[in-house]
Design an enzyme around this catalytic site. Structure first.
Site, PDB file in Angstrom:
ATOM      1  N   THR A 108      76.611  26.099  61.812  1.00 55.51           N
ATOM      2  CA  THR A 108      76.182  25.521  60.415  1.00 55.51           C
ATOM      3  C   THR A 108      76.241  26.854  59.577  1.00 55.51           C
ATOM      4  O   THR A 108      75.775  27.768  59.632  1.00 55.51           O
ATOM      5  CB  THR A 108      74.434  25.282  60.412  1.00 55.51           C
ATOM      6  N   LYS A 142      76.007  17.922  56.615  1.00 51.67           N
ATOM      7  CA  LYS A 142      74.877  18.583  57.360  1.00 51.67           C
ATOM      8  C   LYS A 142      73.913  19.418  56.345  1.00 51.67           C
ATOM      9  O   LYS A 142      72.624  19.125  56.510  1.00 51.67           O
ATOM     10  CB  LYS A 142      75.462  19.909  58.055  1.00 51.67           C
ATOM     11  N   LYS A 199      67.255  28.657  56.696  1.00 51.81           N
ATOM     12  CA  LYS A 199      68.581  29.086  56.400  1.00 51.81           C
ATOM     13  C   LYS A 199      69.459  27.840  55.805  1.00 51.81           C
ATOM     14  O   LYS A 199      70.350  27.904  54.908  1.00 51.81           O
ATOM     15  CB  LYS A 199      69.223  28.988  57.743  1.00 51.81           C
TER      16      LYS A 199
HETATM   17  P1  NAD Z   1      72.174  31.430  68.639  1.00 50.72           P
HETATM   18  O1  NAD Z   1      72.030  32.863  67.973  1.00 50.72           O
HETATM   19  O2  NAD Z   1      71.370  31.199  69.870  1.00 50.72           O
HETATM   20  O3  NAD Z   1      73.675  31.694  69.284  1.00 50.72           O
HETATM   21  C1  NAD Z   1      74.514  32.298  68.599  1.00 50.72           C
HETATM   22  C2  NAD Z   1      75.414  33.147  69.378  1.00 50.72           C
HETATM   23  O4  NAD Z   1      76.639  33.607  68.963  1.00 50.72           O
HETATM   24  C3  NAD Z   1      74.692  34.389  69.942  1.00 50.72           C
HETATM   25  O5  NAD Z   1      74.729  34.203  71.663  1.00 50.72           O
HETATM   26  C4  NAD Z   1      75.564  35.531  69.645  1.00 50.72           C
HETATM   27  O6  NAD Z   1      75.424  36.777  70.523  1.00 50.72           O
HETATM   28  C5  NAD Z   1      76.878  34.845  69.467  1.00 50.72           C
HETATM   29  N1  NAD Z   1      77.812  35.552  68.593  1.00 50.72           N
HETATM   30  C6  NAD Z   1      77.430  36.252  67.551  1.00 50.72           C
HETATM   31  N2  NAD Z   1      78.721  36.920  66.949  1.00 50.72           N
HETATM   32  C7  NAD Z   1      79.560  36.769  68.041  1.00 50.72           C
HETATM   33  C8  NAD Z   1      80.764  37.267  68.209  1.00 50.72           C
HETATM   34  N3  NAD Z   1      81.504  37.908  67.464  1.00 50.72           N
HETATM   35  N4  NAD Z   1      81.653  36.924  69.405  1.00 50.72           N
HETATM   36  C9  NAD Z   1      80.893  36.205  70.487  1.00 50.72           C
HETATM   37  N5  NAD Z   1      79.784  35.810  70.275  1.00 50.72           N
HETATM   38  C10 NAD Z   1      78.947  35.877  69.053  1.00 50.72           C
HETATM   39  O7  NAD Z   1      72.300  30.299  67.524  1.00 50.72           O
HETATM   40  P2  NAD Z   1      71.998  28.980  68.080  1.00 50.72           P
HETATM   41  O8  NAD Z   1      70.686  28.341  67.872  1.00 50.72           O
HETATM   42  O9  NAD Z   1      72.993  28.674  69.146  1.00 50.72           O
HETATM   43  O10 NAD Z   1      72.851  28.262  66.679  1.00 50.72           O
HETATM   44  C11 NAD Z   1      74.184  28.419  66.589  1.00 50.72           C
HETATM   45  C12 NAD Z   1      74.712  27.829  65.339  1.00 50.72           C
HETATM   46  O11 NAD Z   1      74.304  26.333  65.298  1.00 50.72           O
HETATM   47  C13 NAD Z   1      74.075  28.287  64.033  1.00 50.72           C
HETATM   48  O12 NAD Z   1      74.692  28.131  62.883  1.00 50.72           O
HETATM   49  C14 NAD Z   1      72.746  27.336  63.913  1.00 50.72           C
HETATM   50  O13 NAD Z   1      72.364  27.116  62.550  1.00 50.72           O
HETATM   51  C15 NAD Z   1      73.296  25.860  64.108  1.00 50.72           C
HETATM   52  N6  NAD Z   1      72.365  24.972  64.714  1.00 50.72           N
HETATM   53  C16 NAD Z   1      71.406  25.236  65.660  1.00 50.72           C
HETATM   54  C17 NAD Z   1      70.391  24.506  65.994  1.00 50.72           C
HETATM   55  C18 NAD Z   1      68.977  24.626  66.875  1.00 50.72           C
HETATM   56  O14 NAD Z   1      68.270  23.907  66.809  1.00 50.72           O
HETATM   57  N7  NAD Z   1      69.235  25.794  67.393  1.00 50.72           N
HETATM   58  C19 NAD Z   1      70.714  22.928  65.371  1.00 50.72           C
HETATM   59  C20 NAD Z   1      71.890  22.539  64.786  1.00 50.72           C
HETATM   60  C21 NAD Z   1      72.641  23.776  64.330  1.00 50.72           C
END
Ligand code: NAD
Length: 294
Positions: free
Chosen positions: A93, A168, A243
């Protein structure tokens, strides 16, 4: 079977990648966090030493990263390693402007791309029932849809580059505002001596009904599966709602849209977060409205 590079194996990325493996794809994963790689390997993902190594020879690249700056940095790093015509799917997102920049980076390098953020949270990612909102060309969407299906309950093509992110943040602005509205109604009901169940029974079958009430009721009791029944353990954390509300406000400012309730919702979630409750489910805002949190 398709060879898919999956970059970003966090709370969402790991179960999504696992569903691609279950669907028979060869998935190569990379994340900066070692524990996430261990989980991915246990799910059948082949671990790569870098994002570039994961992308080399892949037909599709999926990214699931925290924010726009991460997506742009990773795209900048990996496009040179990808073969021409590779499909880039970003499911993070992020803000619409960054999403459009990511499309531009991909298209200038001869790639196809879609922005495909999701709704449905970690539970939906695990169950393979996420809603994907996709933006990009018809050709890119046609190629991407079958890849998204094993992770999806529903896939909607919303329009051109950035349209998925636009859908979204508009959806989540409705959600943030409606959760505050439902929370306020329960707090007022309490002051009026009206039981939670009575308000629920009326509003859930009347004109006040909405998802924040009927599926995600912010007080314990009426909907046993809602986070209110487990002390507001997420679910969807308040920090993530903040966010998305901030992204909606950025988009409103850059386009001149008037969104006073979206602005108010962003302020209330910012206060809730600043008080140390960012890790609480976003429906916990009812405690703040009641004056129950310090
Ligand atoms: P998260 O922080 O658990 O996962 C993000 C991952 O990206 C981390 O593991 C981090 O180490 C990795 N990362 C960051 N920079 C990187 C790089 N340069 N190379 C490789 N890996 C890298 O977050 P999440 O909850 O999995 O959310 C991910 C996305 O999905 C976000 O944008 C969030 O807003 C969106 N989202 C989350 C949810 C939810 O309920 N968690 C729901 C809908 C959307």
């Amino acid at each position: 079977m398709t060879t898919i590079a999956f970059i970003g194996l966090g709370n969402m990325g790991n179960p999504m990648a696992a569903n691609l493996v279950k669907a028979g794809h060869q998935v190569r994963g990379f994340d900066l966090v070692a524990d996430n790689l261990t989980t991915a390997a246990a799910n059948g993902v082949t671990i790569s030493d870098s994002a570039t190594a994961a992308v080399d020879g892949a037909e599709v690249v999926v990214t699931m990263l925290p924010a726009g700056k991460h997506v742009l940095a990773v795209y900048g790093e990996i496009v040179a390693a990808a073969g021409k015509g590779t499909l880039f799917i970003d499911s993070s997102t992020i803000d619409v402007d960054s999403a459009r920049k990511a499309h531009a980076i991909a298209s200038e390098a001869g790639m196809l791309s879609i922005d495909a953020p999701v709704s449905g949270g970690v539970g939906g990612a695990e169950a393979g029932t996420l809603t994907f909102m996709a933006g990009g060309s018809k050709e890119a969407f046609a190629k991407g849809e079958p890849i998204l299906q094993p992770m999806a309950g529903k896939v909607v093509h919303c329009g051109d580059a950035g349209a998925g992110q636009a859908a979204k943040i508009c959806n989540n602005m409705i959600l943030g505002i409606s959760m505050i509205g439902v929370g306020e109604a329960f707090v007022l009901a309490e002051k009026l001596g009206l039981s939670h169940q009575a308000l629920f029974d009326v509003a859930s079958t009347s004109s006040g009904q909405c998802w924040s009430l009927t599926t995600y009721c912010p007080v314990p009791g009426p909907v046993p599966t809602s986070p209110a029944n487990r002390d507001y353990k997420p679910g969807f954390a308040a920090a993530l709602m903040l966010k998305d509300l901030k992204l909606a406000q950025e988009a409103a400012q850059s386009t001149g849209a008037v969104t006073p309730l979206g602005a108010e919702a962003a302020q209330l979630y910012a206060l809730f977060d600043a008080m140390g409750h960012g890790g609480t489910d976003f429906s916990g805002i009812v405690k703040f409205l009641r004056g129950d949190v310090a």
